[in-house]
Design a protein around this motif. Sequence first.
Motif, short mmCIF file in Angstrom:
data_model
loop_
_atom_site.label_atom_id
_atom_site.label_comp_id
_atom_site.label_asym_id
_atom_site.label_seq_id
_atom_site.Cartn_x
_atom_site.Cartn_y
_atom_site.Cartn_z
N THR A 28 0.83 -1.20 0.00
CA THR A 28 0.00 0.00 0.00
C THR A 28 0.87 1.25 0.00
OG1 THR A 28 -1.84 -1.10 1.15
CG2 THR A 28 -1.75 1.31 1.29
N PHE A 29 1.87 1.29 0.89
CA PHE A 29 2.67 2.51 0.98
C PHE A 29 3.68 2.64 -0.16
CE2 PHE A 29 0.75 3.05 5.10
CZ PHE A 29 0.55 4.43 5.10
N VAL A 77 1.41 4.26 -2.55
CA VAL A 77 1.17 5.64 -2.12
C VAL A 77 2.34 6.53 -2.54
CG1 VAL A 77 1.10 7.14 -0.07
CG2 VAL A 77 -0.41 5.15 -0.22
N TYR A 103 -2.09 12.17 -6.75
CA TYR A 103 -2.95 12.44 -5.59
C TYR A 103 -3.45 13.87 -5.63
CZ TYR A 103 -4.35 13.35 -0.76
OH TYR A 103 -5.05 13.72 0.36
N SER A 147 2.46 6.96 -6.30
CA SER A 147 1.39 7.84 -6.77
C SER A 147 1.69 9.30 -6.45
CB SER A 147 0.05 7.43 -6.14
OG SER A 147 -0.30 6.13 -6.55
N TRP A 165 -8.00 8.04 1.02
CA TRP A 165 -7.32 7.69 -0.24
C TRP A 165 -6.42 6.48 -0.03
CZ3 TRP A 165 -1.94 8.91 -1.63
CH2 TRP A 165 -1.65 8.66 -2.98
N VAL A 166 -5.67 6.45 1.07
CA VAL A 166 -4.77 5.32 1.36
C VAL A 166 -5.59 4.05 1.60
CG1 VAL A 166 -3.00 4.41 2.91
CG2 VAL A 166 -2.98 6.83 2.30
#
Length: 198
Positions: free
Chosen positions: A57-58, A61, A70, A64, A79-80
Amino acid sequence: MNLRQNNPTDYDLVKQYIDGNHECIDTLINRHKDRIYTYIYLIVKNHQLTEDIFQDTFIKVIRSLRLGKYQDNGKFLAWVLRIAHNLIIDHFRREKQSNTFSKDDYELDIFNSNKYCEGNCEDELIRDQIHDDIRELVQELPDDQREVVILRHYKGLSFKDIAEHTDVSINTALGRMRYALINMRKIIEERNMTLTFH
């Protein structure tokens, strides 16, 4: 520009990270890690898998943010969580395709929905509905379990802090969280909840 240095908002931290201050991403991760980890674990029920999806996920993140994907709307955490949720769906899809998924077939059906992956305006409504459903589930837990979930998931306390706050051992705090998750899943199953719109 006079940023709020003592207690910067998520927006401040994102902007500073994009501007080249790489320490800001660590602050953002630390600020939200407990809630994101708990959210993933509540769905996948496996610590190693939760760790993997949390890391992915990170990574996504950070990628992105670097690509300028973002758009801040004051909801960085939402959003995360959406990124995490889509990665969970991807995982269940891969397991289903390789035919190695767990016995929780209903869980695959719940989270293997194209609706989540559309990237359209329904995403936010669905996420809000999921949060409302989870909040309702938390309210039905026994007092000691509810307290641990709220302190961990909503207040972002560590289990050490929770243990001190509730005057119990860390093992007891961990046990209460484990039973809270078991009870929430039991309620979901009993009521045939899907944590989404029909």
